[in-house]
Structures are given as C-alpha cells and as structure tokens.
Design a protein around this motif. Sequence first.
Motif, PDB file in Angstrom:
ATOM      1  N   TRP A  65       0.860  -1.179   0.000  1.00 33.01           N
ATOM      2  CA  TRP A  65       0.000   0.000   0.000  1.00 33.01           C
ATOM      3  C   TRP A  65       0.899   1.233   0.000  1.00 33.01           C
ATOM      4  CZ3 TRP A  65      -4.370  -2.305  -0.805  1.00 33.01           C
ATOM      5  CH2 TRP A  65      -4.718  -3.464  -0.112  1.00 33.01           C
ATOM      6  N   THR A  66       0.510   2.246  -0.748  1.00 38.46           N
ATOM      7  CA  THR A  66       1.205   3.529  -0.723  1.00 38.46           C
ATOM      8  C   THR A  66       0.243   4.569  -0.174  1.00 38.46           C
ATOM      9  OG1 THR A  66       2.544   2.931  -2.645  1.00 38.46           O
ATOM     10  CG2 THR A  66       2.416   5.265  -2.095  1.00 38.46           C
ATOM     11  N   ILE A  67       0.686   5.303   0.845  1.00 40.47           N
ATOM     12  CA  ILE A  67      -0.173   6.277   1.524  1.00 40.47           C
ATOM     13  C   ILE A  67       0.546   7.619   1.560  1.00 40.47           C
ATOM     14  CG2 ILE A  67      -1.429   6.814   3.642  1.00 40.47           C
ATOM     15  CD1 ILE A  67      -1.168   3.791   4.342  1.00 40.47           C
ATOM     16  N   THR A  68      -0.087   8.640   1.001  1.00 44.36           N
ATOM     17  CA  THR A  68       0.452  10.001   1.045  1.00 44.36           C
ATOM     18  C   THR A  68      -0.681  10.939   1.451  1.00 44.36           C
ATOM     19  OG1 THR A  68      -0.081  10.770  -1.200  1.00 44.36           O
ATOM     20  CG2 THR A  68       1.870   9.347  -0.962  1.00 44.36           C
ATOM     21  N   PRO A  69      -0.385  12.210   1.714  1.00 42.06           N
ATOM     22  CA  PRO A  69      -1.476  13.157   2.007  1.00 42.06           C
ATOM     23  C   PRO A  69      -2.400  13.392   0.825  1.00 42.06           C
ATOM     24  CG  PRO A  69       0.635  14.006   2.783  1.00 42.06           C
ATOM     25  CD  PRO A  69       0.940  12.819   1.916  1.00 42.06           C
ATOM     26  N   ARG A  70      -2.054  12.854  -0.343  1.00 45.65           N
ATOM     27  CA  ARG A  70      -2.830  13.105  -1.559  1.00 45.65           C
ATOM     28  C   ARG A  70      -3.632  11.904  -2.037  1.00 45.65           C
ATOM     29  NH1 ARG A  70       2.105  14.884  -1.360  1.00 45.65           N
ATOM     30  NH2 ARG A  70       2.871  12.900  -2.190  1.00 45.65           N
ATOM     31  N   LEU A 147      -8.639   9.395  -3.047  1.00 47.77           N
ATOM     32  CA  LEU A 147      -7.949  10.643  -3.361  1.00 47.77           C
ATOM     33  C   LEU A 147      -8.452  11.766  -2.467  1.00 47.77           C
ATOM     34  CD1 LEU A 147      -8.220  10.584  -7.255  1.00 47.77           C
ATOM     35  CD2 LEU A 147      -6.075  10.457  -5.987  1.00 47.77           C
ATOM     36  N   ARG A 148      -7.577  12.740  -2.210  1.00 45.04           N
ATOM     37  CA  ARG A 148      -8.034  13.974  -1.596  1.00 45.04           C
ATOM     38  C   ARG A 148      -8.949  14.683  -2.594  1.00 45.04           C
ATOM     39  NH1 ARG A 148      -3.152  17.413   0.170  1.00 45.04           N
ATOM     40  NH2 ARG A 148      -3.537  18.511  -1.799  1.00 45.04           N
ATOM     41  N   ASN A 149      -9.923  15.408  -2.093  1.00 37.86           N
ATOM     42  CA  ASN A 149     -10.946  15.977  -2.967  1.00 37.86           C
ATOM     43  C   ASN A 149     -10.404  16.910  -4.039  1.00 37.86           C
ATOM     44  OD1 ASN A 149     -13.214  14.667  -2.029  1.00 37.86           O
ATOM     45  ND2 ASN A 149     -13.610  16.157  -0.412  1.00 37.86           N
ATOM     46  N   ASP A 150      -9.275  17.556  -3.787  1.00 39.62           N
ATOM     47  CA  ASP A 150      -8.741  18.494  -4.777  1.00 39.62           C
ATOM     48  C   ASP A 150      -7.711  17.848  -5.698  1.00 39.62           C
ATOM     49  OD1 ASP A 150      -6.874  18.146  -2.787  1.00 39.62           O
ATOM     50  OD2 ASP A 150      -6.235  20.245  -2.735  1.00 39.62           O
ATOM     51  N   MET A 151      -7.583  16.508  -5.668  1.00 39.57           N
ATOM     52  CA  MET A 151      -6.628  15.798  -6.506  1.00 39.57           C
ATOM     53  C   MET A 151      -7.338  15.147  -7.693  1.00 39.57           C
ATOM     54  SD  MET A 151      -3.497  16.006  -5.185  1.00 39.57           S
ATOM     55  CE  MET A 151      -3.849  17.720  -4.802  1.00 39.57           C
ATOM     56  N   THR A 152      -6.616  14.985  -8.801  1.00 33.70           N
ATOM     57  CA  THR A 152      -7.129  14.278  -9.969  1.00 33.70           C
ATOM     58  C   THR A 152      -6.619  12.839  -9.949  1.00 33.70           C
ATOM     59  OG1 THR A 152      -5.235  14.958 -11.314  1.00 33.70           O
ATOM     60  CG2 THR A 152      -7.177  16.408 -11.316  1.00 33.70           C
ATOM     61  N   PRO A 153      -7.268  11.913 -10.692  1.00 29.45           N
ATOM     62  CA  PRO A 153      -6.866  10.505 -10.649  1.00 29.45           C
ATOM     63  C   PRO A 153      -5.407  10.242 -10.991  1.00 29.45           C
ATOM     64  CG  PRO A 153      -9.035  10.701 -11.632  1.00 29.45           C
ATOM     65  CD  PRO A 153      -8.526  12.104 -11.443  1.00 29.45           C
ATOM     66  N   VAL A 154      -4.775  11.117 -11.775  1.00 33.45           N
ATOM     67  CA  VAL A 154      -3.375  10.895 -12.151  1.00 33.45           C
ATOM     68  C   VAL A 154      -2.442  10.997 -10.948  1.00 33.45           C
ATOM     69  CG1 VAL A 154      -2.766  13.294 -12.661  1.00 33.45           C
ATOM     70  CG2 VAL A 154      -1.690  11.443 -13.955  1.00 33.45           C
ATOM     71  N   GLN A 155      -2.927  11.526  -9.815  1.00 33.16           N
ATOM     72  CA  GLN A 155      -2.074  11.697  -8.640  1.00 33.16           C
ATOM     73  C   GLN A 155      -1.540  10.366  -8.124  1.00 33.16           C
ATOM     74  OE1 GLN A 155      -1.078  14.734  -7.380  1.00 33.16           O
ATOM     75  NE2 GLN A 155       0.379  13.399  -6.314  1.00 33.16           N
ATOM     76  N   GLY A 156      -2.326   9.301  -8.251  1.00 30.81           N
ATOM     77  CA  GLY A 156      -1.847   7.994  -7.799  1.00 30.81           C
ATOM     78  C   GLY A 156      -0.574   7.584  -8.512  1.00 30.81           C
ATOM     79  N   ARG A 157      -0.518   7.813  -9.824  1.00 34.38           N
ATOM     80  CA  ARG A 157       0.692   7.474 -10.585  1.00 34.38           C
ATOM     81  C   ARG A 157       1.858   8.366 -10.185  1.00 34.38           C
ATOM     82  NH1 ARG A 157       2.259   9.622 -15.325  1.00 34.38           N
ATOM     83  NH2 ARG A 157       0.149  10.229 -15.965  1.00 34.38           N
ATOM     84  N   ARG A 158       1.590   9.639  -9.958  1.00 30.37           N
ATOM     85  CA  ARG A 158       2.667  10.540  -9.546  1.00 30.37           C
ATOM     86  C   ARG A 158       3.254  10.117  -8.206  1.00 30.37           C
ATOM     87  NH1 ARG A 158      -0.779  15.919 -11.232  1.00 30.37           N
ATOM     88  NH2 ARG A 158      -0.254  15.908 -13.461  1.00 30.37           N
ATOM     89  N   ASP A 159       2.392   9.705  -7.279  1.00 25.93           N
ATOM     90  CA  ASP A 159       2.892   9.238  -5.984  1.00 25.93           C
ATOM     91  C   ASP A 159       3.699   7.956  -6.135  1.00 25.93           C
ATOM     92  OD1 ASP A 159       1.764  11.378  -4.730  1.00 25.93           O
ATOM     93  OD2 ASP A 159       0.124  10.271  -3.787  1.00 25.93           O
ATOM     94  N   MET A 160       3.262   7.060  -7.036  1.00 25.19           N
ATOM     95  CA  MET A 160       4.024   5.838  -7.277  1.00 25.19           C
ATOM     96  C   MET A 160       5.382   6.157  -7.881  1.00 25.19           C
ATOM     97  SD  MET A 160       2.854   2.970  -6.250  1.00 25.19           S
ATOM     98  CE  MET A 160       4.129   2.126  -7.167  1.00 25.19           C
ATOM     99  N   ASN A 161       5.432   7.102  -8.819  1.00 26.35           N
ATOM    100  CA  ASN A 161       6.708   7.518  -9.402  1.00 26.35           C
ATOM    101  C   ASN A 161       7.672   7.987  -8.326  1.00 26.35           C
ATOM    102  OD1 ASN A 161       5.855   6.979 -11.987  1.00 26.35           O
ATOM    103  ND2 ASN A 161       5.637   9.104 -12.609  1.00 26.35           N
ATOM    104  N   GLU A 162       7.165   8.813  -7.413  1.00 20.85           N
ATOM    105  CA  GLU A 162       8.021   9.355  -6.358  1.00 20.85           C
ATOM    106  C   GLU A 162       8.492   8.252  -5.416  1.00 20.85           C
ATOM    107  OE1 GLU A 162      10.093  12.039  -3.841  1.00 20.85           O
ATOM    108  OE2 GLU A 162       9.566  11.938  -5.971  1.00 20.85           O
TER     109      GLU A 162
END
Length: 211
Positions: A65-70, A147-162
Amino acid sequence: YPTTLTDFREINVLSLSCLENQLNHLHVTAFFNKKGLPQRSTDYVSLPAVQEALGSVTTLSIIAWTITPRAVTARVKLNPQQLRLWGHFNSWDLGEGCGNFNGTHLAESTTCASQSSDSLYIPFSYAELANKPTIGEGDTAHVTLSLRNDMTPVQGRRDMNELVRLELTNQRYEEYTVTEGVARDYGDGQWAVYLNEPIYVNALFTGFYGS
C-alpha cells in the motif's frame, strides 16, 4: 494494520479522513492515450497479446500500500503475461519527473544488494522485503483507492513515481514492523506498507473509449 509497538500513535501515521474521494471503479490502467494521437491507440489495440486478452479475467497481485497526504494506492506486481499488455508510463519515462532508471536512478543509488533473474540489480531497499517490487517495465502499476478531494486521478501514478525514486536511490526511511509486513516512513507524509503475503484479486481486461 496494527503494529507491534505498544502505542500506534508514536508512529505519527497519516490520518486518512482527508482522503474522501473514494473511487467507484477500481482499475489498473494498462494503456492511456491523449486526444489527437490516434495512431498510438491503433498500435496498442493491434498487438496480438491485447487482442487475445480482451474480455479475459486475470489475477492481480497486490504487494504493498502507498499512503500520502494526496492518495492511497494499492501497488500491483504484474506477471509476465500481464506485462505483455502494459503500455502505460513507467517511472523512467521522460516528463514524469523521475528521470531514467538506467541512468538517474542507478547512478544515484549508493549500491545494490545483489543480482537476480528478474533484474540485474536488487536495491538495498528491496533486499529484506518478502515480495520485492518490480524493477523496470511495469514498476508503477497500481490501483488508486482514494484521493483527496482536490486531486485528480493521475495523482496515484505521480505518488508511485516518487516512491520508486525514493526506493531506487536508497533514501533514508523509518521502518516499523506491522502484523502483515513492514511500514516505512519516507518523510513528507510518504508511507509504504510492504506485505509479507500478496493479496490476490481478479480483474477483467477490457477497455473504455471516451468521446
């Protein structure tokens, strides 16, 4: 996942109450094409592996599992047959903010633990994990769970990249033993929980064609 620590609050783990946008249709994106590039879609759907697999059911392995504020995501390890269907971004793709695995990631890595049949190198951050993440093609495969309400679905991939960047460059982390695996705090609210045993889920390989 409860931890072996007497007080879970000592970990200062992220509260998930802010991640209110629960997605209705959970999926792994195998291929995505922007408008105006029809040839890329044609090339992908013309692949024999894609044509043979359409409408079939496959079993996905969730290993972390990956967990971020986003966002909260489930990390997926694709098997060789599933990798034949993978036509999406990987962590090294230019423009995705993570450089090139064969260059940047490996050059920044202080050293690697060993060699394996899956990949030439196993970073130290993977050496003690029961289920080692994919290195290279398909390393960002995931299911976005929330997702956080102000995030778009692509945020999951960005968090995985990081996360992949942090792992492959052997960034420092705090590690905690939990009932089903290990949890690592990479700082700045970036957490990963690596499972001792995969969770298996069935998925239908299909397509969505937006207007």
